[in-house]
Scaffold this motif. Structure first.
Motif, PDB file in Angstrom:
ATOM      1  N   PRO A 144       4.074 -11.144   0.092  1.00 45.25           N
ATOM      2  CA  PRO A 144       4.280 -10.851   0.840  1.00 45.25           C
ATOM      3  C   PRO A 144       4.253  -9.290   1.205  1.00 45.25           C
ATOM      4  CG  PRO A 144       6.064 -12.143  -0.376  1.00 45.25           C
ATOM      5  CD  PRO A 144       4.884 -12.035  -1.159  1.00 45.25           C
ATOM      6  N   LEU A 145       3.563  -8.209   0.227  1.00 50.00           N
ATOM      7  CA  LEU A 145       3.149  -7.192   0.432  1.00 50.00           C
ATOM      8  C   LEU A 145       2.027  -7.459   1.354  1.00 50.00           C
ATOM      9  CD1 LEU A 145       3.417  -4.617  -0.025  1.00 50.00           C
ATOM     10  CD2 LEU A 145       1.664  -5.215  -2.014  1.00 50.00           C
ATOM     11  N   THR A 146       1.209  -8.553   1.265  1.00 50.22           N
ATOM     12  CA  THR A 146      -0.494  -8.914   1.706  1.00 50.22           C
ATOM     13  C   THR A 146      -0.429  -8.711   3.298  1.00 50.22           C
ATOM     14  OG1 THR A 146      -1.411  -9.629   0.008  1.00 50.22           O
ATOM     15  CG2 THR A 146      -2.150  -9.855   2.018  1.00 50.22           C
ATOM     16  N   LYS A 147       1.097  -9.722   3.625  1.00 55.66           N
ATOM     17  CA  LYS A 147       1.201 -10.087   4.529  1.00 55.66           C
ATOM     18  C   LYS A 147       2.210  -8.792   5.368  1.00 55.66           C
ATOM     19  CE  LYS A 147       2.086 -15.265   4.342  1.00 55.66           C
ATOM     20  NZ  LYS A 147       3.028 -16.068   3.614  1.00 55.66           N
ATOM     21  N   ALA A 148       2.787  -8.133   4.966  1.00 54.49           N
ATOM     22  CA  ALA A 148       3.137  -7.082   5.184  1.00 54.49           C
ATOM     23  C   ALA A 148       2.037  -5.709   5.801  1.00 54.49           C
ATOM     24  CB  ALA A 148       4.210  -6.562   4.380  1.00 54.49           C
ATOM     25  N   ILE A 149       1.073  -5.483   3.997  1.00 48.92           N
ATOM     26  CA  ILE A 149       0.464  -4.962   4.986  1.00 48.92           C
ATOM     27  C   ILE A 149      -0.313  -4.624   6.313  1.00 48.92           C
ATOM     28  CG2 ILE A 149      -1.908  -3.777   4.129  1.00 48.92           C
ATOM     29  CD1 ILE A 149       0.150  -2.431   2.867  1.00 48.92           C
ATOM     30  N   LYS A 150      -1.301  -6.338   6.388  1.00 47.24           N
ATOM     31  CA  LYS A 150      -1.395  -6.431   7.575  1.00 47.24           C
ATOM     32  C   LYS A 150      -0.944  -6.532   8.819  1.00 47.24           C
ATOM     33  CE  LYS A 150      -4.846  -9.498   5.082  1.00 47.24           C
ATOM     34  NZ  LYS A 150      -5.742 -11.035   4.918  1.00 47.24           N
ATOM     35  N   GLU A 151       0.601  -6.700   8.758  1.00 44.82           N
ATOM     36  CA  GLU A 151       0.862  -6.449   9.925  1.00 44.82           C
ATOM     37  C   GLU A 151       1.490  -5.385  10.290  1.00 44.82           C
ATOM     38  OE1 GLU A 151       5.507  -7.974  11.810  1.00 44.82           O
ATOM     39  OE2 GLU A 151       4.957  -7.841   9.342  1.00 44.82           O
ATOM     40  N   LYS A 152       0.960  -4.362   9.069  1.00 42.83           N
ATOM     41  CA  LYS A 152       1.679  -2.695  10.114  1.00 42.83           C
ATOM     42  C   LYS A 152       0.453  -2.062  10.011  1.00 42.83           C
ATOM     43  CE  LYS A 152       4.141   0.263   9.936  1.00 42.83           C
ATOM     44  NZ  LYS A 152       5.758   0.957  10.375  1.00 42.83           N
ATOM     45  N   TRP A 153      -0.955  -2.595   9.127  1.00 39.82           N
ATOM     46  CA  TRP A 153      -2.259  -1.655   9.224  1.00 39.82           C
ATOM     47  C   TRP A 153      -3.667  -3.098   9.124  1.00 39.82           C
ATOM     48  CZ3 TRP A 153       2.078  -0.413   5.469  1.00 39.82           C
ATOM     49  CH2 TRP A 153       1.899   0.981   5.817  1.00 39.82           C
ATOM     50  N   SER A 154      -3.634  -4.275   9.576  1.00 38.80           N
ATOM     51  CA  SER A 154      -4.082  -4.651  10.020  1.00 38.80           C
ATOM     52  C   SER A 154      -4.639  -5.361   8.760  1.00 38.80           C
ATOM     53  CB  SER A 154      -5.799  -4.574  11.053  1.00 38.80           C
ATOM     54  OG  SER A 154      -6.109  -3.206  10.360  1.00 38.80           O
ATOM     55  N   SER A 155      -5.230  -4.330   6.896  1.00 38.66           N
ATOM     56  CA  SER A 155      -5.844  -4.801   6.127  1.00 38.66           C
ATOM     57  C   SER A 155      -5.528  -3.531   5.443  1.00 38.66           C
ATOM     58  CB  SER A 155      -7.743  -4.941   6.642  1.00 38.66           C
ATOM     59  OG  SER A 155      -7.712  -3.352   6.627  1.00 38.66           O
ATOM     60  N   TYR A 156      -6.135  -4.061   4.092  1.00 41.91           N
ATOM     61  CA  TYR A 156      -5.602  -3.293   2.895  1.00 41.91           C
ATOM     62  C   TYR A 156      -6.439  -1.540   3.393  1.00 41.91           C
ATOM     63  CZ  TYR A 156      -2.906  -5.874   0.104  1.00 41.91           C
ATOM     64  OH  TYR A 156      -1.773  -6.394  -0.692  1.00 41.91           O
ATOM     65  N   GLU A 157      -7.798  -2.625   3.835  1.00 46.53           N
ATOM     66  CA  GLU A 157      -8.573  -1.745   4.098  1.00 46.53           C
ATOM     67  C   GLU A 157      -8.664  -0.025   4.672  1.00 46.53           C
ATOM     68  OE1 GLU A 157     -10.510  -4.797   1.641  1.00 46.53           O
ATOM     69  OE2 GLU A 157      -9.443  -4.368   2.986  1.00 46.53           O
ATOM     70  N   ASN A 158      -7.803  -0.802   5.965  1.00 41.23           N
ATOM     71  CA  ASN A 158      -7.103   0.436   7.042  1.00 41.23           C
ATOM     72  C   ASN A 158      -6.599   1.122   6.725  1.00 41.23           C
ATOM     73  OD1 ASN A 158      -8.000   1.272   9.359  1.00 41.23           O
ATOM     74  ND2 ASN A 158      -6.003   0.171  10.506  1.00 41.23           N
ATOM     75  N   PHE A 159      -5.318   0.873   5.905  1.00 38.13           N
ATOM     76  CA  PHE A 159      -4.426   1.349   4.792  1.00 38.13           C
ATOM     77  C   PHE A 159      -4.734   1.735   4.159  1.00 38.13           C
ATOM     78  CE2 PHE A 159      -1.445   1.496   0.614  1.00 38.13           C
ATOM     79  CZ  PHE A 159      -0.689   1.964   1.520  1.00 38.13           C
ATOM     80  N   ILE A 160      -5.764   1.727   3.869  1.00 39.57           N
ATOM     81  CA  ILE A 160      -6.256   2.956   2.474  1.00 39.57           C
ATOM     82  C   ILE A 160      -6.826   3.867   2.744  1.00 39.57           C
ATOM     83  CG2 ILE A 160      -7.619   3.001   0.407  1.00 39.57           C
ATOM     84  CD1 ILE A 160      -6.833   0.569  -0.517  1.00 39.57           C
ATOM     85  N   ASN A 161      -7.301   3.711   4.118  1.00 42.70           N
ATOM     86  CA  ASN A 161      -7.605   4.754   5.070  1.00 42.70           C
ATOM     87  C   ASN A 161      -7.207   6.015   5.547  1.00 42.70           C
ATOM     88  OD1 ASN A 161     -10.636   4.476   4.463  1.00 42.70           O
ATOM     89  ND2 ASN A 161     -11.007   2.523   6.326  1.00 42.70           N
ATOM     90  N   ILE A 162      -6.095   5.089   6.495  1.00 41.11           N
ATOM     91  CA  ILE A 162      -5.314   5.768   6.969  1.00 41.11           C
ATOM     92  C   ILE A 162      -4.434   6.873   5.585  1.00 41.11           C
ATOM     93  CG2 ILE A 162      -2.887   5.793   8.453  1.00 41.11           C
ATOM     94  CD1 ILE A 162      -4.414   3.553  10.024  1.00 41.11           C
ATOM     95  N   PHE A 163      -4.069   6.037   4.696  1.00 39.23           N
ATOM     96  CA  PHE A 163      -3.665   7.142   3.586  1.00 39.23           C
ATOM     97  C   PHE A 163      -3.900   8.318   2.879  1.00 39.23           C
ATOM     98  CE2 PHE A 163      -1.603   7.645  -0.354  1.00 39.23           C
ATOM     99  CZ  PHE A 163      -0.694   7.101  -0.238  1.00 39.23           C
ATOM    100  N   ASN A 164      -5.490   7.545   2.426  1.00 40.74           N
ATOM    101  CA  ASN A 164      -6.387   8.742   2.587  1.00 40.74           C
ATOM    102  C   ASN A 164      -6.622  10.484   3.145  1.00 40.74           C
ATOM    103  OD1 ASN A 164      -6.439   7.430  -0.157  1.00 40.74           O
ATOM    104  ND2 ASN A 164      -8.413   6.933  -0.248  1.00 40.74           N
ATOM    105  N   THR A 165      -7.028   9.693   4.520  1.00 44.20           N
ATOM    106  CA  THR A 165      -6.639  10.559   5.673  1.00 44.20           C
ATOM    107  C   THR A 165      -4.969  12.143   5.613  1.00 44.20           C
ATOM    108  OG1 THR A 165      -8.431   9.426   6.753  1.00 44.20           O
ATOM    109  CG2 THR A 165      -7.368  11.267   8.286  1.00 44.20           C
ATOM    110  N   ARG A 166      -4.486  10.928   5.057  1.00 46.07           N
ATOM    111  CA  ARG A 166      -3.108  11.630   5.600  1.00 46.07           C
ATOM    112  C   ARG A 166      -3.456  12.884   4.180  1.00 46.07           C
ATOM    113  NH1 ARG A 166       1.435   8.190   8.747  1.00 46.07           N
ATOM    114  NH2 ARG A 166       2.348   9.996   7.690  1.00 46.07           N
ATOM    115  N   THR A 167      -3.195  11.832   3.347  1.00 47.52           N
ATOM    116  CA  THR A 167      -2.738  12.596   1.908  1.00 47.52           C
ATOM    117  C   THR A 167      -3.595  13.515   1.450  1.00 47.52           C
ATOM    118  OG1 THR A 167      -1.611  10.349   1.266  1.00 47.52           O
ATOM    119  CG2 THR A 167      -1.871  11.804   0.055  1.00 47.52           C
TER     120      THR A 167
END
Length: 214
Positions: free
Chosen positions: A108-131
């Motif tokens: 369920p987490l994978t599906k939610a991450i992909k729905e919001k950010w398309s992939s874990y890798e993209n999520f991490i890139n955005i998270f790192n840039t903001r943080t």
């Protein structure tokens, strides 16, 4: 939600026991850094928090409302330091214990991450840039918004805590200098790149499933 509620219900506060040894997070985070960060920095928040609890208790007995009010800033800061670190320790895991391994495609987490950010890798890139862009000290967060029923990425400064009334914290990364300086010096961005190798996605997934289950 039992574990998440436990993060808020610690009076007196105690230093949480880790699920791993200090050296187990190497080479991403050294045993030396862990001994300072957990054993000294976090312990200081615990000590300060318990002192404030005692002072508030004494002030209540004396009906000293002004003193109670004066203690609120220190209470919030040290409580934040304690709770935020506790969540952070729990969302880390040695690579030998699955640190850095993403949940499978059916999670369920994978599906939610992909729905919001398309992939874990993209999520991490955005998270790192903001943080990485946090000015001074603070925390990067992933939470579950119980109002919108969606994942939410956000940053908080110093020792501010998520608004527990509508945000369930799922994952946090500490970007106070003491969290990385002994190993990475001023290279916050490098620390943020490396730390994902020891993120316990099993723990994050567990928190998410608890959150969406109400």
């Amino acid at each position: 939600m039992d574990k998440l509620l436990a993060y808020k219900a610690t009076v007196p506060a105690t230093l949480p026991k880790l699920n791993y040894e200090y050296a187990d997070l190497e080479p991403i985070i050294s045993a030396n850094l862990m001994s300072f960060h957990h054993g000294k920095h976090h312990q200081t928040y615990v000590n300060n928090l318990n002192t404030i609890y005692e002072q508030i208790s004494a002030a209540q007995k004396e009906n000293d409302v002004q003193k109670i009010a004066q203690l609120q800033s220190g209470l919030r800061f040290n409580l934040g330091g304690h709770i935020n670190h506790w969540i952070y320790w729990d969302n880390l895991a040695p690579t030998k214990n699955g640190g850095g391994v993403f949940p499978d495609e059916n999670s369920p987490l994978t599906k939610a991450i992909k729905e919001k950010w398309s992939s874990y890798e993209n999520f991490i890139n955005i998270f790192n840039t903001r943080t990485a862009a946090i000015q001074g000290s603070g925390w990067g967060w992933l939470g579950y918004d119980t109002v919108s029923k969606t994942l939410r990425m956000f940053e908080l400064s110093n020792q501010e805590m998520p608004e527990w009334s509508n945000i369930v914290p799922l994952l946090t990364i500490d970007v106070w200098e003491h969290a990385y300086y002994l190993d990475y010096q001023n290279l916050r961005a490098k620390y943020l790149t490396e730390v994902w190798k020891i993120i316990s996605w099993t723990e994050v997934e567990k928190r998410y499933i608890q959150a969406i289950s109400g």
